[in-house]
Design an enzyme around this catalytic site. Structure first.
Site, short mmCIF file in Angstrom:
data_model
loop_
_atom_site.label_atom_id
_atom_site.label_comp_id
_atom_site.label_asym_id
_atom_site.label_seq_id
_atom_site.Cartn_x
_atom_site.Cartn_y
_atom_site.Cartn_z
N ARG A 140 -58.65 11.50 -15.49
CA ARG A 140 -57.51 10.73 -15.98
C ARG A 140 -56.47 11.70 -16.54
NH1 ARG A 140 -57.90 6.50 -20.95
NH2 ARG A 140 -55.90 5.49 -20.63
N MET B 159 -66.00 11.83 -18.37
CA MET B 159 -64.71 11.55 -17.77
C MET B 159 -63.67 12.44 -18.43
SD MET B 159 -62.50 8.07 -17.55
CE MET B 159 -62.54 7.35 -19.16
N PRO B 160 -63.10 13.39 -17.71
CA PRO B 160 -62.06 14.23 -18.29
C PRO B 160 -60.77 13.44 -18.49
CG PRO B 160 -62.96 15.24 -16.29
CD PRO B 160 -63.50 13.85 -16.39
N ASN B 161 -60.24 13.53 -19.71
CA ASN B 161 -58.93 12.97 -20.01
C ASN B 161 -58.01 14.16 -20.28
OD1 ASN B 161 -59.37 10.03 -20.13
ND2 ASN B 161 -60.84 10.62 -21.70
#
Length: 75
Positions: free
Chosen positions: A40, A1-3
């Protein structure tokens, strides 16, 4: 999940942040193969007197005066 964390001078409109988020999300999907719903983005607004470029506070930098004043009156 890229933040993805984005620091911006305070004053960008909700629409500007929305458009930025949509475009960055699409780029993350394409470049990283991430699922759209897993991207995100956190916007952190900073004031012009809390950031310096080349040793000069943005609030005191004549070359940035038009941007800083425009952002101060936006949204």
């Amino acid at each position: 999940m890229p933040n993805i964390r984005v620091e911006l001078l305070a004053g960008r409109s909700v629409e500007q942040r929305r458009q930025f988020a949509e475009q960055v999300t699409q780029s993350a999907v394409e470049a990283l193969g991430a699922r759209r719903q897993d991207v995100r983005i956190l916007f952190e607004e900073i004031t012009a007197d809390h950031v310096a470029n080349g040793g000069v506070l943005a609030s005191e930098d004549a070359s940035r005066a038009s941007v800083v004043s425009r952002l101060a009156t936006a949204d």
